[in-house]
Motif scaffolding. Structure first.
Motif, short mmCIF file in Angstrom:
data_model
loop_
_atom_site.label_atom_id
_atom_site.label_comp_id
_atom_site.label_asym_id
_atom_site.label_seq_id
_atom_site.Cartn_x
_atom_site.Cartn_y
_atom_site.Cartn_z
N ASP A 68 48.80 -55.56 37.11
CA ASP A 68 47.08 -56.22 37.86
C ASP A 68 46.70 -54.14 37.63
OD1 ASP A 68 46.82 -58.61 38.47
OD2 ASP A 68 47.69 -58.16 40.15
N ASP A 69 47.74 -53.70 37.44
CA ASP A 69 47.46 -51.85 36.84
C ASP A 69 46.84 -51.44 35.52
OD1 ASP A 69 47.54 -51.71 39.07
OD2 ASP A 69 49.78 -50.67 39.41
N TYR A 70 47.31 -52.65 34.47
CA TYR A 70 46.57 -52.71 33.30
C TYR A 70 46.30 -53.63 32.50
CZ TYR A 70 50.58 -48.71 34.44
OH TYR A 70 51.61 -48.68 34.23
N ALA A 71 45.09 -54.34 33.76
CA ALA A 71 44.54 -54.80 33.29
C ALA A 71 43.54 -55.30 31.80
CB ALA A 71 43.64 -55.70 34.31
N ASN A 72 42.92 -53.79 32.19
CA ASN A 72 41.90 -53.83 30.52
C ASN A 72 43.28 -53.60 29.54
OD1 ASN A 72 43.53 -51.02 31.85
ND2 ASN A 72 42.91 -49.72 30.53
N VAL A 73 44.38 -53.56 29.17
CA VAL A 73 44.79 -53.54 28.03
C VAL A 73 45.30 -54.91 27.71
CG1 VAL A 73 47.01 -52.37 27.38
CG2 VAL A 73 46.21 -51.34 28.80
N PHE A 74 45.43 -55.77 28.73
CA PHE A 74 45.57 -56.55 28.66
C PHE A 74 44.52 -57.96 27.89
CE2 PHE A 74 48.80 -57.04 31.06
CZ PHE A 74 50.12 -57.22 30.42
N HIS A 75 42.96 -56.99 28.57
CA HIS A 75 41.87 -57.89 28.39
C HIS A 75 41.71 -56.89 26.44
CE1 HIS A 75 37.34 -57.02 27.43
NE2 HIS A 75 37.33 -58.78 28.22
N ASP A 76 41.74 -55.75 26.19
CA ASP A 76 41.56 -54.79 25.09
C ASP A 76 42.45 -56.00 23.94
OD1 ASP A 76 40.01 -53.77 26.77
OD2 ASP A 76 41.07 -51.35 26.43
N LYS A 77 43.84 -55.81 24.18
CA LYS A 77 44.69 -56.52 23.13
C LYS A 77 44.55 -57.69 22.82
CE LYS A 77 45.61 -52.38 21.71
NZ LYS A 77 44.80 -52.02 20.17
N MET A 78 45.09 -58.44 24.13
CA MET A 78 45.17 -59.92 24.39
C MET A 78 43.46 -61.04 24.60
SD MET A 78 48.56 -60.16 26.23
CE MET A 78 49.49 -61.57 25.62
N ASN A 79 43.04 -59.96 24.52
CA ASN A 79 41.26 -60.95 25.36
C ASN A 79 42.22 -61.83 26.76
OD1 ASN A 79 38.53 -60.99 25.33
ND2 ASN A 79 38.76 -63.67 23.67
N LEU A 80 42.86 -61.35 27.52
CA LEU A 80 43.20 -62.76 28.50
C LEU A 80 43.11 -61.93 30.22
CD1 LEU A 80 46.06 -63.74 27.50
CD2 LEU A 80 44.05 -65.13 27.14
N THR A 81 42.59 -62.29 30.82
CA THR A 81 43.34 -61.46 32.11
C THR A 81 44.41 -61.48 32.78
OG1 THR A 81 42.42 -63.71 33.10
CG2 THR A 81 40.71 -62.30 33.05
N VAL A 82 44.54 -60.99 33.59
CA VAL A 82 46.31 -61.21 34.18
C VAL A 82 46.78 -62.43 34.37
CG1 VAL A 82 48.07 -59.75 35.56
CG2 VAL A 82 46.43 -58.67 34.84
N ASP A 83 45.88 -62.85 34.96
CA ASP A 83 45.44 -64.35 35.78
C ASP A 83 45.69 -65.22 34.37
OD1 ASP A 83 45.69 -63.68 38.41
OD2 ASP A 83 43.36 -64.47 38.56
N GLU A 84 44.88 -65.14 33.34
CA GLU A 84 45.23 -66.04 31.59
C GLU A 84 46.66 -65.69 31.21
OE1 GLU A 84 41.10 -66.74 30.38
OE2 GLU A 84 41.99 -64.60 30.17
N VAL A 85 47.29 -64.88 32.10
CA VAL A 85 48.60 -63.97 30.81
C VAL A 85 49.34 -64.92 30.91
CG1 VAL A 85 50.64 -62.89 30.77
CG2 VAL A 85 48.32 -62.04 29.79
N VAL A 86 49.61 -65.51 33.07
CA VAL A 86 50.63 -65.55 33.73
C VAL A 86 50.46 -67.06 33.93
CG1 VAL A 86 51.28 -65.88 36.08
CG2 VAL A 86 50.70 -63.58 35.67
N SER A 87 49.32 -67.65 33.61
CA SER A 87 48.99 -69.50 33.26
C SER A 87 49.85 -69.85 31.55
CB SER A 87 47.61 -69.45 33.83
OG SER A 87 46.78 -68.82 32.72
N GLY A 88 49.11 -68.76 31.03
CA GLY A 88 49.88 -68.37 29.40
C GLY A 88 50.87 -68.93 29.41
#
Length: 332
Positions: A68-88
């Motif tokens: 969660d501390d890097y939510a902005n990086v996940f959004h910028d690079k994968m266009n996903l929230t952390v929740d979406e990464v985990v569910s993915g």
């Protein structure tokens, strides 16, 4: 004749253009990686999250990195929230693998620690838990965190590094977030010093604890005066002096003081003994009024002899608070 040559030239150009079109078409199609292939790593410095992690000998505790501390990086690079990464990860639209940085590709080797983690050797290579691992990483899906730990037998001076990454699953893993971990084991509690004892039965030399005030404050959480006042020389206080095995680092918690408390007699190997025992060689006693750790010699020892002893001070109520000395002793 000239007409035939023109027709031949036109035919040749048509064939060549067709071949070029095929080559262009082939080059524009991305390679589809099979299950057994490791996709190449697309270079993206902005996708790298680096962490330098230090573990202190005797105080090994897992260290945690929260996604969660890097939510902005996940959004910028994968266009996903952390929740979406985990569910993915559950529906396989996202993958979580190691990255082999030296070969610039992803490493799809199966987990060797639990269901979503790996053990690493000193070179950063993936290994099994029973094959000399020095560090480990595991992904805690529920708490959305990466847990980094080291082998409890890891020694000071160890350094290793490894990479893991989350990526969108597809013909390649070009959309990703990468974590780079540089792991080191240090021992800020260790003081290495030496003394030379002058000639004479029971002569001694001193180590001044005030010379190591910063080390004591960092490791014990108190200054030298408080440290001295808390020693258990008269069965009071919470700080105890121990002899430490110089080879294994094991603290001798069984032996009572055998010299003026807090203090010990030791043999040539640095193990606890009593005065008059076969092989009794050195004593270590603390002058609490002056903060001097006095190292002395038994009678009839040979001039020029050298010994190495290890002593440690530790809070009996909080064993994470300790400081240790390795002292080379030379006799004049």
């Amino acid at each position: 004749m000239k007409t035939n040559l023109i027709y031949l030239l036109i035919s040749f150009l048509i064939v060549m253009l067709g071949s070029c079109n095929d080559s262009i078409e082939d080059a524009s199609n991305k390679h589809v990686y099979s299950e057994d292939e490791n996709p190449y790593l697309k270079s993206d410095i902005e996708a790298i999250i680096g962490h330098n992690i230090e573990f202190e000998v005797g105080r090994f505790e897992p260290q945690v990195i929260y996604l969660d501390d890097y939510a902005n990086v996940f959004h910028d690079k994968m266009n996903l929230t952390v929740d979406e990464v985990v569910s993915g990860l559950k529906n396989e639209s996202v993958v979580f693998y190691n990255i082999n940085a030296s070969r610039s590709h992803w490493d799809k080797i199966a987990p060797t620690k639990g269901e979503s983690g790996w053990y690493y050797n000193s070179a950063g290579g993936i290994t099994e838990g029973d094959q000399g691992y020095v560090a480990s990483l595991e992904f805690d899906e529920i708490n959305r965190q990466l847990i980094i730990d080291v082998n409890e037998a890891a020694e000071a001076g160890l350094e290793t590094s490894f990479n893991v990454g989350f990526a969108l699953n597809g013909p390649d893993y070009d959309d990703y977030v990468r974590f780079l971990f540089n792991v080191a084991v240090t021992d800020p509690s260790l003081i290495i010093t030496s003394v030379t004892i002058p000639d004479g039965d029971y002569a001694s030399a001193s180590v001044n604890l005030y010379d190591y005030a910063d080390v004591i404050a960092y490791n014990m959480g108190i200054d030298v005066d408080e440290f001295l006042s808390n020693l258990d020389a008269n069965e009071e206080g919470t700080i105890h002096l121990y002899v430490v095995d110089r080879e294994t680092g094991a603290w001798d918690a069984e032996s009572s003081y055998t010299a003026n408390p807090p203090g010990y007699w030791m043999n040539a190997s640095g193990a606890v003994c009593s005065w008059g025992d076969d092989g009794f060689t050195l004593f270590a006693e603390l002058n609490m009024d002056e903060g001097l750790l006095n190292i002395g010699r038994a009678p009839d020892l040979t001039a020029g002899s050298s010994y190495k002893i290890s002593l440690g001070f530790r809070d009996i109520n909080d064993e994470m608070n300790f400081v240790r000395f390795i002292i080379t002793v030379t006799l004049e």
